[in-house]
Design a protein around this motif. Structure first.
Motif, PDB file in Angstrom:
ATOM      1  N   ILE A  97      31.431  42.356  39.865  1.00 39.63           N
ATOM      2  CA  ILE A  97      30.633  43.745  39.205  1.00 39.63           C
ATOM      3  C   ILE A  97      30.067  44.222  40.168  1.00 39.63           C
ATOM      4  CG2 ILE A  97      29.733  44.595  37.682  1.00 39.63           C
ATOM      5  CD1 ILE A  97      32.166  43.644  36.741  1.00 39.63           C
ATOM      6  N   ALA A  98      29.016  43.831  41.150  1.00 41.35           N
ATOM      7  CA  ALA A  98      27.987  43.812  42.229  1.00 41.35           C
ATOM      8  C   ALA A  98      29.041  45.098  43.308  1.00 41.35           C
ATOM      9  CB  ALA A  98      27.073  43.176  42.873  1.00 41.35           C
ATOM     10  N   LEU A  99      30.327  44.651  43.637  1.00 41.41           N
ATOM     11  CA  LEU A  99      31.632  44.491  44.150  1.00 41.41           C
ATOM     12  C   LEU A  99      31.189  46.191  44.514  1.00 41.41           C
ATOM     13  CD1 LEU A  99      33.388  41.888  45.585  1.00 41.41           C
ATOM     14  CD2 LEU A  99      31.597  42.400  47.388  1.00 41.41           C
ATOM     15  N   THR A 100      30.918  46.654  43.523  1.00 42.67           N
ATOM     16  CA  THR A 100      31.624  48.724  42.873  1.00 42.67           C
ATOM     17  C   THR A 100      30.505  48.604  43.231  1.00 42.67           C
ATOM     18  OG1 THR A 100      31.470  48.057  40.691  1.00 42.67           O
ATOM     19  CG2 THR A 100      33.811  47.381  41.423  1.00 42.67           C
ATOM     20  N   ARG A 101      29.686  48.818  43.255  1.00 40.24           N
ATOM     21  CA  ARG A 101      28.464  49.601  43.711  1.00 40.24           C
ATOM     22  C   ARG A 101      28.284  50.776  44.407  1.00 40.24           C
ATOM     23  NH1 ARG A 101      22.802  49.437  40.960  1.00 40.24           N
ATOM     24  NH2 ARG A 101      21.876  50.670  42.354  1.00 40.24           N
ATOM     25  N   ASN A 102      28.643  49.493  45.997  1.00 39.62           N
ATOM     26  CA  ASN A 102      28.762  50.371  47.355  1.00 39.62           C
ATOM     27  C   ASN A 102      30.273  50.279  47.466  1.00 39.62           C
ATOM     28  OD1 ASN A 102      28.579  51.147  49.248  1.00 39.62           O
ATOM     29  ND2 ASN A 102      26.685  49.739  50.396  1.00 39.62           N
ATOM     30  N   LEU A 103      30.872  51.307  47.373  1.00 40.78           N
ATOM     31  CA  LEU A 103      32.695  51.306  47.542  1.00 40.78           C
ATOM     32  C   LEU A 103      32.518  51.695  49.251  1.00 40.78           C
ATOM     33  CD1 LEU A 103      34.035  51.773  44.564  1.00 40.78           C
ATOM     34  CD2 LEU A 103      33.661  50.103  45.869  1.00 40.78           C
ATOM     35  N   LYS A 104      31.551  52.279  49.672  1.00 43.20           N
ATOM     36  CA  LYS A 104      31.124  52.993  51.225  1.00 43.20           C
ATOM     37  C   LYS A 104      31.646  51.414  52.409  1.00 43.20           C
ATOM     38  CE  LYS A 104      30.281  57.467  50.423  1.00 43.20           C
ATOM     39  NZ  LYS A 104      28.901  58.228  50.516  1.00 43.20           N
ATOM     40  N   ASN A 105      31.487  50.491  52.032  1.00 44.37           N
ATOM     41  CA  ASN A 105      31.078  48.989  52.598  1.00 44.37           C
ATOM     42  C   ASN A 105      32.556  48.585  52.922  1.00 44.37           C
ATOM     43  OD1 ASN A 105      31.010  46.157  53.339  1.00 44.37           O
ATOM     44  ND2 ASN A 105      28.852  45.940  52.396  1.00 44.37           N
ATOM     45  N   LYS A 106      32.816  48.308  54.055  1.00 42.83           N
ATOM     46  CA  LYS A 106      34.281  47.791  54.199  1.00 42.83           C
ATOM     47  C   LYS A 106      34.447  46.230  53.666  1.00 42.83           C
ATOM     48  CE  LYS A 106      35.456  50.375  57.537  1.00 42.83           C
ATOM     49  NZ  LYS A 106      36.266  51.330  59.166  1.00 42.83           N
ATOM     50  N   GLY A 107      33.161  45.099  53.629  1.00 43.76           N
ATOM     51  CA  GLY A 107      33.103  44.934  53.209  1.00 43.76           C
ATOM     52  C   GLY A 107      33.911  44.115  51.627  1.00 43.76           C
ATOM     53  N   ASN A 108      32.620  45.128  51.500  1.00 42.58           N
ATOM     54  CA  ASN A 108      33.107  44.714  50.220  1.00 42.58           C
ATOM     55  C   ASN A 108      34.699  45.072  49.292  1.00 42.58           C
ATOM     56  OD1 ASN A 108      30.301  44.682  49.663  1.00 42.58           O
ATOM     57  ND2 ASN A 108      30.102  46.161  48.674  1.00 42.58           N
ATOM     58  N   ILE A 109      34.868  46.105  49.761  1.00 43.04           N
ATOM     59  CA  ILE A 109      36.623  46.446  49.368  1.00 43.04           C
ATOM     60  C   ILE A 109      37.728  44.822  50.541  1.00 43.04           C
ATOM     61  CG2 ILE A 109      38.538  48.090  50.558  1.00 43.04           C
ATOM     62  CD1 ILE A 109      36.475  49.045  48.898  1.00 43.04           C
ATOM     63  N   SER A 110      37.411  44.867  51.137  1.00 42.38           N
ATOM     64  CA  SER A 110      37.523  43.741  51.468  1.00 42.38           C
ATOM     65  C   SER A 110      37.858  42.781  50.578  1.00 42.38           C
ATOM     66  CB  SER A 110      37.137  42.888  52.467  1.00 42.38           C
ATOM     67  OG  SER A 110      38.436  41.328  52.887  1.00 42.38           O
ATOM     68  N   ASP A 111      36.984  42.381  49.879  1.00 43.67           N
ATOM     69  CA  ASP A 111      36.538  41.722  48.406  1.00 43.67           C
ATOM     70  C   ASP A 111      37.297  41.845  46.960  1.00 43.67           C
ATOM     71  OD1 ASP A 111      34.917  39.141  50.770  1.00 43.67           O
ATOM     72  OD2 ASP A 111      33.072  40.055  49.807  1.00 43.67           O
ATOM     73  N   LEU A 112      36.655  42.564  47.177  1.00 45.06           N
ATOM     74  CA  LEU A 112      37.910  43.468  45.507  1.00 45.06           C
ATOM     75  C   LEU A 112      38.843  43.407  46.169  1.00 45.06           C
ATOM     76  CD1 LEU A 112      35.577  46.836  45.426  1.00 45.06           C
ATOM     77  CD2 LEU A 112      35.845  44.722  43.828  1.00 45.06           C
ATOM     78  N   LYS A 113      39.405  43.488  47.514  1.00 42.28           N
ATOM     79  CA  LYS A 113      41.657  43.188  47.444  1.00 42.28           C
ATOM     80  C   LYS A 113      41.413  41.783  47.148  1.00 42.28           C
ATOM     81  CE  LYS A 113      42.496  47.226  50.742  1.00 42.28           C
ATOM     82  NZ  LYS A 113      41.983  47.682  51.842  1.00 42.28           N
ATOM     83  N   GLU A 114      40.646  41.149  48.205  1.00 43.53           N
ATOM     84  CA  GLU A 114      40.464  39.426  47.507  1.00 43.53           C
ATOM     85  C   GLU A 114      40.821  38.877  46.315  1.00 43.53           C
ATOM     86  OE1 GLU A 114      42.032  35.745  48.880  1.00 43.53           O
ATOM     87  OE2 GLU A 114      41.771  37.643  50.004  1.00 43.53           O
ATOM     88  N   TYR A 115      39.789  40.189  45.138  1.00 45.15           N
ATOM     89  CA  TYR A 115      39.445  38.996  44.143  1.00 45.15           C
ATOM     90  C   TYR A 115      40.984  39.467  42.863  1.00 45.15           C
ATOM     91  CZ  TYR A 115      34.683  37.455  43.485  1.00 45.15           C
ATOM     92  OH  TYR A 115      33.314  36.416  43.430  1.00 45.15           O
ATOM     93  N   LYS A 116      41.179  41.303  43.383  1.00 41.20           N
ATOM     94  CA  LYS A 116      42.376  41.237  42.957  1.00 41.20           C
ATOM     95  C   LYS A 116      43.621  40.420  43.964  1.00 41.20           C
ATOM     96  CE  LYS A 116      46.179  45.572  43.997  1.00 41.20           C
ATOM     97  NZ  LYS A 116      46.245  46.288  44.243  1.00 41.20           N
ATOM     98  N   ALA A 117      43.927  39.931  44.436  1.00 41.40           N
ATOM     99  CA  ALA A 117      44.697  38.851  44.363  1.00 41.40           C
ATOM    100  C   ALA A 117      44.531  37.557  44.230  1.00 41.40           C
ATOM    101  CB  ALA A 117      44.724  38.305  46.160  1.00 41.40           C
ATOM    102  N   LEU A 118      43.377  36.952  43.333  1.00 43.00           N
ATOM    103  CA  LEU A 118      43.175  35.668  42.939  1.00 43.00           C
ATOM    104  C   LEU A 118      43.574  35.554  41.256  1.00 43.00           C
ATOM    105  CD1 LEU A 118      39.972  35.102  44.286  1.00 43.00           C
ATOM    106  CD2 LEU A 118      42.017  33.789  44.625  1.00 43.00           C
ATOM    107  N   LEU A 119      43.112  37.359  41.134  1.00 39.83           N
ATOM    108  CA  LEU A 119      43.213  38.052  39.592  1.00 39.83           C
ATOM    109  C   LEU A 119      44.937  38.171  39.251  1.00 39.83           C
ATOM    110  CD1 LEU A 119      40.380  40.621  38.775  1.00 39.83           C
ATOM    111  CD2 LEU A 119      41.122  38.212  37.668  1.00 39.83           C
ATOM    112  N   LEU A 120      45.852  38.576  40.532  1.00 35.56           N
ATOM    113  CA  LEU A 120      46.550  38.413  39.938  1.00 35.56           C
ATOM    114  C   LEU A 120      47.536  37.029  40.291  1.00 35.56           C
ATOM    115  CD1 LEU A 120      47.803  42.076  42.254  1.00 35.56           C
ATOM    116  CD2 LEU A 120      47.988  41.790  40.059  1.00 35.56           C
ATOM    117  N   ASP A 121      47.896  36.013  40.807  1.00 31.57           N
ATOM    118  CA  ASP A 121      47.883  34.888  41.308  1.00 31.57           C
ATOM    119  C   ASP A 121      47.150  33.580  40.103  1.00 31.57           C
ATOM    120  OD1 ASP A 121      48.904  35.507  43.715  1.00 31.57           O
ATOM    121  OD2 ASP A 121      47.733  34.790  44.756  1.00 31.57           O
ATOM    122  N   TYR A 122      46.613  34.082  39.134  1.00 31.75           N
ATOM    123  CA  TYR A 122      45.892  33.290  38.656  1.00 31.75           C
ATOM    124  C   TYR A 122      46.948  32.848  37.085  1.00 31.75           C
ATOM    125  CZ  TYR A 122      42.550  30.814  35.398  1.00 31.75           C
ATOM    126  OH  TYR A 122      42.408  29.441  34.683  1.00 31.75           O
TER     127      TYR A 122
END
Length: 122
Positions: A97-122
């Motif tokens: 949830i904290a990642l969504t606060r600052n979407l200008k940070n490329k690291g946050n975008i990268s981590d959100l993509k990783e969460y997306k992959a983990l959620l899709l694979d679960y």
């Protein structure tokens, strides 16, 4: 997100997670409301991750995705992969949830993509 109401909602979700943990009914409603802000702002990655998140919580009555470690590790074949770390479901969800606060940070975008992959694979 840049919407002030969305930021207030993010803070509310994080505070509620600290106070009550994963209280599924209120938490899901808040995540759905946050998703509506992302939809309005046309941020497809956040819209998708938040939908997958609340569907995961509805199905499991918890958040069973491990926290992303932002330290990449090298695999034998030289590929970089994000390592997950042991953390409580609440801590992992708070991080997402904290990642969504600052979407200008490329690291946050990268981590959100990783969460997306983990959620899709679960």
């Amino acid at each position: 997100m840049e919407n002030q109401k969305a930021i207030i909602l993010i803070d509310k979700i994080l505070s509620n997670l600290d106070e009550t943990g994963i209280n599924t009914e209120q938490l899901i409603d808040d995540i759905k409301a946050l998703r509506a802000f992302a939809l309005e702002a046309q941020i497809p990655l956040v819209v998708k991750v938040l939908r997958l998140t609340y569907e995961h919580i509805e199905a499991n009555n918890s958040f069973l995705i491990p926290m992303i470690n932002d330290e990449p590790i090298e695999e034998d074949q030289g590929d970089m992969e994000i390592e997950s770390t042991e953390a409580s479901p609440v801590e992992s969800l708070k991080y997402l949830i904290a990642l969504t606060r600052n979407l200008k940070n490329k690291g946050n975008i990268s981590d959100l993509k990783e969460y997306k992959a983990l959620l899709l694979d679960y």
